[in-house]
Design a protein around this motif. Structure first.
Motif, PDB file in Angstrom:
ATOM      1  N   PHE A 140      73.791  37.130  69.471  1.00 20.18           N
ATOM      2  CA  PHE A 140      75.069  36.360  69.367  1.00 20.18           C
ATOM      3  C   PHE A 140      76.048  36.575  70.537  1.00 20.18           C
ATOM      4  N   GLU A 141      76.566  35.719  70.989  1.00 17.79           N
ATOM      5  CA  GLU A 141      77.524  35.772  72.310  1.00 17.79           C
ATOM      6  C   GLU A 141      78.641  34.877  71.827  1.00 17.79           C
ATOM      7  N   ALA A 142      79.798  35.358  72.537  1.00 16.74           N
ATOM      8  CA  ALA A 142      81.258  34.552  72.361  1.00 16.74           C
ATOM      9  C   ALA A 142      81.360  33.384  73.341  1.00 16.74           C
ATOM     10  N   ARG A 143      81.753  32.557  73.026  1.00 16.85           N
ATOM     11  CA  ARG A 143      82.018  31.167  73.890  1.00 16.85           C
ATOM     12  C   ARG A 143      83.698  30.872  73.742  1.00 16.85           C
ATOM     13  N   GLY A 178      71.599  41.449  68.072  1.00 16.77           N
ATOM     14  CA  GLY A 178      72.087  41.793  69.055  1.00 16.77           C
ATOM     15  C   GLY A 178      73.465  41.006  69.558  1.00 16.77           C
ATOM     16  N   GLN A 179      74.359  41.629  70.117  1.00 21.53           N
ATOM     17  CA  GLN A 179      75.513  40.769  70.528  1.00 21.53           C
ATOM     18  C   GLN A 179      75.731  41.345  72.055  1.00 21.53           C
ATOM     19  N   PHE A 180      76.465  40.275  72.731  1.00 23.07           N
ATOM     20  CA  PHE A 180      76.834  40.478  74.038  1.00 23.07           C
ATOM     21  C   PHE A 180      78.414  40.515  74.276  1.00 23.07           C
ATOM     22  N   GLY A 181      79.232  40.758  73.235  1.00 24.58           N
ATOM     23  CA  GLY A 181      80.557  40.931  73.220  1.00 24.58           C
ATOM     24  C   GLY A 181      81.296  39.794  72.317  1.00 24.58           C
ATOM     25  N   GLY A 182      82.395  40.353  71.673  1.00 28.37           N
ATOM     26  CA  GLY A 182      83.113  39.570  71.004  1.00 28.37           C
ATOM     27  C   GLY A 182      83.008  39.173  69.745  1.00 28.37           C
ATOM     28  N   GLY A 239      81.753  29.359  69.536  1.00 31.73           N
ATOM     29  CA  GLY A 239      82.885  29.421  70.075  1.00 31.73           C
ATOM     30  C   GLY A 239      83.646  28.127  69.229  1.00 31.73           C
ATOM     31  N   PRO A 240      84.972  28.084  69.515  1.00 32.04           N
ATOM     32  CA  PRO A 240      85.929  29.218  70.052  1.00 32.04           C
ATOM     33  C   PRO A 240      85.631  30.489  69.422  1.00 32.04           C
TER      34      PRO A 240
END
Length: 152
Positions: A55-58, A6-10, A120-121
């Motif tokens: 996965f999510e972007a910072r 799964g991913q939450f954007g980016g 991140g980044p």
């Protein structure tokens, strides 16, 4: 092995690459990119996943690999998977991730070992897609051979 990615954007390029690589290694993989943690957890539970990889972007210069933990309980399978991810992290362009037990909804609501990789980044993470993918595949392989991995 049934895996939900799964991913939450980016980080869609990373999740597509991880999904493809895990399928090539023989896993049955479902991907989801809903922004609601509860919806991703419910999808993973319906799928009967053995592992959830989120996965999510910072935006900052920090990476974090989280697994479910509260003061009286922790997901041993999640902690083991997070530790394998961190141990195999040889991505020089990105900061070494911190491993941390957390009470995040997507980790709490899944019925299987789950980790959330907050990377991140963003630009460095996307540029390192191949290396991140390789680290994830190695970690899943190591986790699968670990006798305690089935504990949530």
């Amino acid at each position: 092995l049934r895996i939900v990615v799964g991913q939450f954007g980016g980080l869609s390029s990373i999740t597509r690459s991880v999904t493809r690589a895990l399928r090539l290694s023989g896993a049955t993989v479902m991907s989801t990119d809903g922004y609601e943690a509860g919806a991703q957890a419910a999808a993973a539970n319906r799928f009967g996943a053995d592992i959830y990889l989120g996965f999510e972007a910072r935006s900052d210069e920090r990476s974090l690999i989280s697994y479910f933990a509260v003061p009286t309980f922790e997901s041993l399978g999640g902690r083991t998977l997070a530790a394998h991810l961190a141990a195999g992290w040889c991505i020089t362009a990105m900061p070494m991730p911190e491993v941390k037990g957390m009470r995040l909804p997507v980790l709490r609501e899944t019925g299987m070992p789950a980790v959330l990789c907050s990377l991140g980044p963003v630009r460095l993470a996307v540029d390192a897609t191949d290396a991140v993918t390789a680290a994830v595949v190695r970690a899943v392989s190591a986790w699968t051979s670990n006798a305690t991995s089935s504990d949530h």
